[in-house]
Design a protein around this motif. Structure first.
Motif, PDB file in Angstrom:
ATOM      1  N   TYR A  66     -11.157   0.463  -3.684  1.00  0.00           N
ATOM      2  CA  TYR A  66     -11.688  -0.783  -4.248  1.00  0.00           C
ATOM      3  C   TYR A  66     -11.915  -1.794  -3.130  1.00  0.00           C
ATOM      4  CZ  TYR A  66      -9.620   1.048  -8.618  1.00  0.00           C
ATOM      5  OH  TYR A  66      -9.263   1.810  -9.681  1.00  0.00           O
ATOM      6  N   TRP A 112      -5.492   8.084  -7.046  1.00  0.00           N
ATOM      7  CA  TRP A 112      -6.920   8.426  -6.921  1.00  0.00           C
ATOM      8  C   TRP A 112      -7.551   7.364  -6.010  1.00  0.00           C
ATOM      9  CZ3 TRP A 112     -10.255  11.781  -9.943  1.00  0.00           C
ATOM     10  CH2 TRP A 112      -9.623  12.513 -10.955  1.00  0.00           C
ATOM     11  N   ILE A 113      -8.498   7.781  -5.174  1.00  0.00           N
ATOM     12  CA  ILE A 113      -9.250   6.812  -4.359  1.00  0.00           C
ATOM     13  C   ILE A 113     -10.746   7.096  -4.529  1.00  0.00           C
ATOM     14  CG2 ILE A 113      -9.649   5.872  -2.038  1.00  0.00           C
ATOM     15  CD1 ILE A 113      -6.892   7.055  -1.258  1.00  0.00           C
ATOM     16  N   PHE A 136     -14.269  11.410  -5.169  1.00  0.00           N
ATOM     17  CA  PHE A 136     -12.885  10.934  -5.299  1.00  0.00           C
ATOM     18  C   PHE A 136     -11.967  11.780  -4.429  1.00  0.00           C
ATOM     19  CE2 PHE A 136     -15.076   9.945  -9.221  1.00  0.00           C
ATOM     20  CZ  PHE A 136     -14.837   8.591  -9.302  1.00  0.00           C
ATOM     21  N   SER A 195      -7.396   5.033 -15.286  1.00  0.00           N
ATOM     22  CA  SER A 195      -8.864   5.002 -15.298  1.00  0.00           C
ATOM     23  C   SER A 195      -9.338   4.147 -14.129  1.00  0.00           C
ATOM     24  CB  SER A 195      -9.382   4.422 -16.615  1.00  0.00           C
ATOM     25  OG  SER A 195      -8.849   3.126 -16.818  1.00  0.00           O
ATOM     26  N   ASN A 198      -8.844   0.462 -14.021  1.00  0.00           N
ATOM     27  CA  ASN A 198      -8.117   0.278 -15.284  1.00  0.00           C
ATOM     28  C   ASN A 198      -9.040  -0.213 -16.407  1.00  0.00           C
ATOM     29  OD1 ASN A 198      -5.695   0.527 -16.720  1.00  0.00           O
ATOM     30  ND2 ASN A 198      -5.196  -1.636 -16.451  1.00  0.00           N
ATOM     31  N   VAL A 226     -15.473  10.847 -15.088  1.00  0.00           N
ATOM     32  CA  VAL A 226     -14.162  11.176 -14.541  1.00  0.00           C
ATOM     33  C   VAL A 226     -13.058  10.628 -15.460  1.00  0.00           C
ATOM     34  CG1 VAL A 226     -14.180   9.240 -12.927  1.00  0.00           C
ATOM     35  CG2 VAL A 226     -12.810  11.159 -12.399  1.00  0.00           C
ATOM     36  N   ASP A 227     -13.247   9.423 -15.970  1.00  0.00           N
ATOM     37  CA  ASP A 227     -12.263   8.867 -16.911  1.00  0.00           C
ATOM     38  C   ASP A 227     -12.228   9.688 -18.204  1.00  0.00           C
ATOM     39  OD1 ASP A 227     -11.445   6.819 -15.209  1.00  0.00           O
ATOM     40  OD2 ASP A 227     -12.998   5.447 -15.902  1.00  0.00           O
TER      41      ASP A 227
HETATM   42  C1  LIG Z   1     -10.992   8.036 -11.055  1.00  0.00           C
HETATM   43  C2  LIG Z   1     -10.085   6.963 -10.534  1.00  0.00           C
HETATM   44  C3  LIG Z   1     -10.409   6.288  -9.360  1.00  0.00           C
HETATM   45  C4  LIG Z   1      -9.534   5.334  -8.847  1.00  0.00           C
HETATM   46  N1  LIG Z   1      -9.838   4.728  -7.658  1.00  0.00           N
HETATM   47  C5  LIG Z   1      -8.935   3.882  -7.094  1.00  0.00           C
HETATM   48  C6  LIG Z   1      -9.189   3.280  -5.826  1.00  0.00           C
HETATM   49  O1  LIG Z   1     -10.215   3.508  -5.198  1.00  0.00           O
HETATM   50  N2  LIG Z   1      -8.245   2.451  -5.319  1.00  0.00           N
HETATM   51  C7  LIG Z   1      -7.080   2.170  -5.982  1.00  0.00           C
HETATM   52  O2  LIG Z   1      -6.263   1.406  -5.475  1.00  0.00           O
HETATM   53  N3  LIG Z   1      -6.815   2.714  -7.208  1.00  0.00           N
HETATM   54  C8  LIG Z   1      -7.704   3.568  -7.760  1.00  0.00           C
HETATM   55  N4  LIG Z   1      -7.435   4.128  -8.987  1.00  0.00           N
HETATM   56  C9  LIG Z   1      -6.185   3.808  -9.702  1.00  0.00           C
HETATM   57  C10 LIG Z   1      -6.458   2.929 -10.920  1.00  0.00           C
HETATM   58  O3  LIG Z   1      -6.821   1.633 -10.516  1.00  0.00           O
HETATM   59  C11 LIG Z   1      -5.205   2.939 -11.809  1.00  0.00           C
HETATM   60  O4  LIG Z   1      -5.025   4.216 -12.318  1.00  0.00           O
HETATM   61  C12 LIG Z   1      -5.305   1.965 -12.962  1.00  0.00           C
HETATM   62  O5  LIG Z   1      -5.430   0.655 -12.478  1.00  0.00           O
HETATM   63  C13 LIG Z   1      -4.062   2.036 -13.863  1.00  0.00           C
HETATM   64  O6  LIG Z   1      -2.882   1.800 -13.133  1.00  0.00           O
HETATM   65  P1  LIG Z   1      -1.717   2.888 -13.059  1.00  0.00           P
HETATM   66  O7  LIG Z   1      -2.330   4.183 -12.563  1.00  0.00           O
HETATM   67  O8  LIG Z   1      -0.698   2.361 -12.101  1.00  0.00           O
HETATM   68  O9  LIG Z   1      -1.184   3.038 -14.461  1.00  0.00           O
HETATM   69  C14 LIG Z   1      -8.322   5.046  -9.534  1.00  0.00           C
HETATM   70  C15 LIG Z   1      -8.027   5.711 -10.723  1.00  0.00           C
HETATM   71  C16 LIG Z   1      -8.886   6.652 -11.228  1.00  0.00           C
HETATM   72  C17 LIG Z   1      -8.523   7.361 -12.492  1.00  0.00           C
END
Ligand SMILES: Cc1cc2nc3c(=O)[nH]c(=O)nc-3n(C[C@H](O)[C@H](O)[C@H](O)COP(=O)(O)O)c2cc1C
Length: 270
Positions: A66, A112-113, A136, A195, A198, A226-227
């Motif tokens: 992000y 995930w990134i 990803f 997701s 989020n 993906v979600d």
């Molecule tokens: C497909 C996908 C891509 C994501 N990409 C990023 C990302 O680039 N950077 C990051 O910090 N978190 C990333 N996340 C984490 C989400 O922000 C996180 O899952 C969501 O905010 C919910 O928080 P939690 O996993 O702690 O419950 C990603 C999650 C998913 C499922």
């Protein structure tokens, strides 16, 4: 751990111990990656494990994640798509999240990134010339020890009433009805799925014998497949916990309601 409790506790980890995993553990993870790839018969995606996380982190710092906030971990796993169709996008995410559950069982943490906006040439340089499409990657490793005085961060979730509808989008569904058809627990826990940003774009339409999964599209009218794949994985697992072992079947189609586009993803026979 049962998948319902697992989901409530599941968190994305952004702070890792930089020490790498033992070679033996990494070998077991490589085996696991192969098993999961083989479970998906189409063979249209591949997991690629990068042991030297420092190289990947240095290459993506300020660029991936992000707003360019790259997450540093000792190792990464990239999800490489050999075909860019809906089915591959959905099921590769389904299996990536299944992988997350297996890594957490090994006391590891993950995040995930998003790397879909990273320049293709840079991705080839970092992940290898033979890679196809990497949108990803997964950071993984041992989490830094939590400070016992700080609360584990929690990302808010929408309520079941914002996510599940009866027969059409916007039509309220009662808890009594969901209990009657055995879906109340499944939807309660499914809300904790991760997701992108989020955003929790999953919407479900329940009829008397079926559940339809739709994805609420973003401002550019794009659905996050993906979600969808991640939610499908947890839905099947949560249903299996209650003794129902069905699988989703993919669907085509979309519609617009109240100025918002929804894409049909799949249906599940109750
Ligand atoms: C497909 C996908 C891509 C994501 N990409 C990023 C990302 O680039 N950077 C990051 O910090 N978190 C990333 N996340 C984490 C989400 O922000 C996180 O899952 C969501 O905010 C919910 O928080 P939690 O996993 O702690 O419950 C990603 C999650 C998913 C499922």
């Amino acid at each position: 751990m049962r998948i319902n409790n697992f989901l409530v506790d599941r968190r994305s980890m952004r702070d890792y111990r930089i020490k790498g995993l033992d070679p033996e553990v990494l070998d077991n993870i490589r085996k696991l990656l192969k098993e999961l790839e083989n479970e998906f018969k189409d063979g249209t995606f591949e997991f690629r494990l990068y042991e030297n996380g420092q190289l990947i982190f240095n290459g993506l710092e300020g660029i991936a994640g992000y707003s360019g906030v790259m997450i540093e971990s000792p190792h990464y796993i990239a999800l490489d798509l050999k075909k860019n169709d809906d089915r591959t996008n959905i099921y590769s995410a389904y299996y990536m999240e299944k992988l997350v559950t297996k890594l957490i069982e090994l006391d590891l943490a993950t995040c995930w990134i998003t790397v879909n906006d990273v320049d293709v040439n840079l991705k080839k340089e970092l992940f290898g010339e033979s890679t196809n499409q990497i949108n990803f990657i997964l950071a993984f490793g041992y989490p830094k020890r939590n400070n016992p005085f700080s609360k584990t961060p929690f990302s808010e979730r929408i309520g079941v009433e914002e996510m599940v509808y009866y027969k059409e989008i916007g039509q309220h569904i009662t808890l009594e009805y969901l209990e009657q058809i055995g879906l109340a627990d499944t939807f309660y826990y499914l809300r904790f799925a991760p997701s992108i940003k989020n955003l929790q774009p999953w919407r479900f339409i329940v009829t008397d014998d079926k559940v339809h999964l739709l994805i609420k599209c973003d401002e550019g009218n794009n659905p996050s497949l993906v979600d969808a794949g991640i939610a499908m994985y947890y839905f099947e697992e949560l249903q299996a916990l209650q003794g129902t072992k069905n699988n989703w079947s993919l669907l085509e189609g979309d519609f617009t309601e109240g100025g918002i586009k929804y894409k049909y993803i799949a249906e599940y026979q109750l």
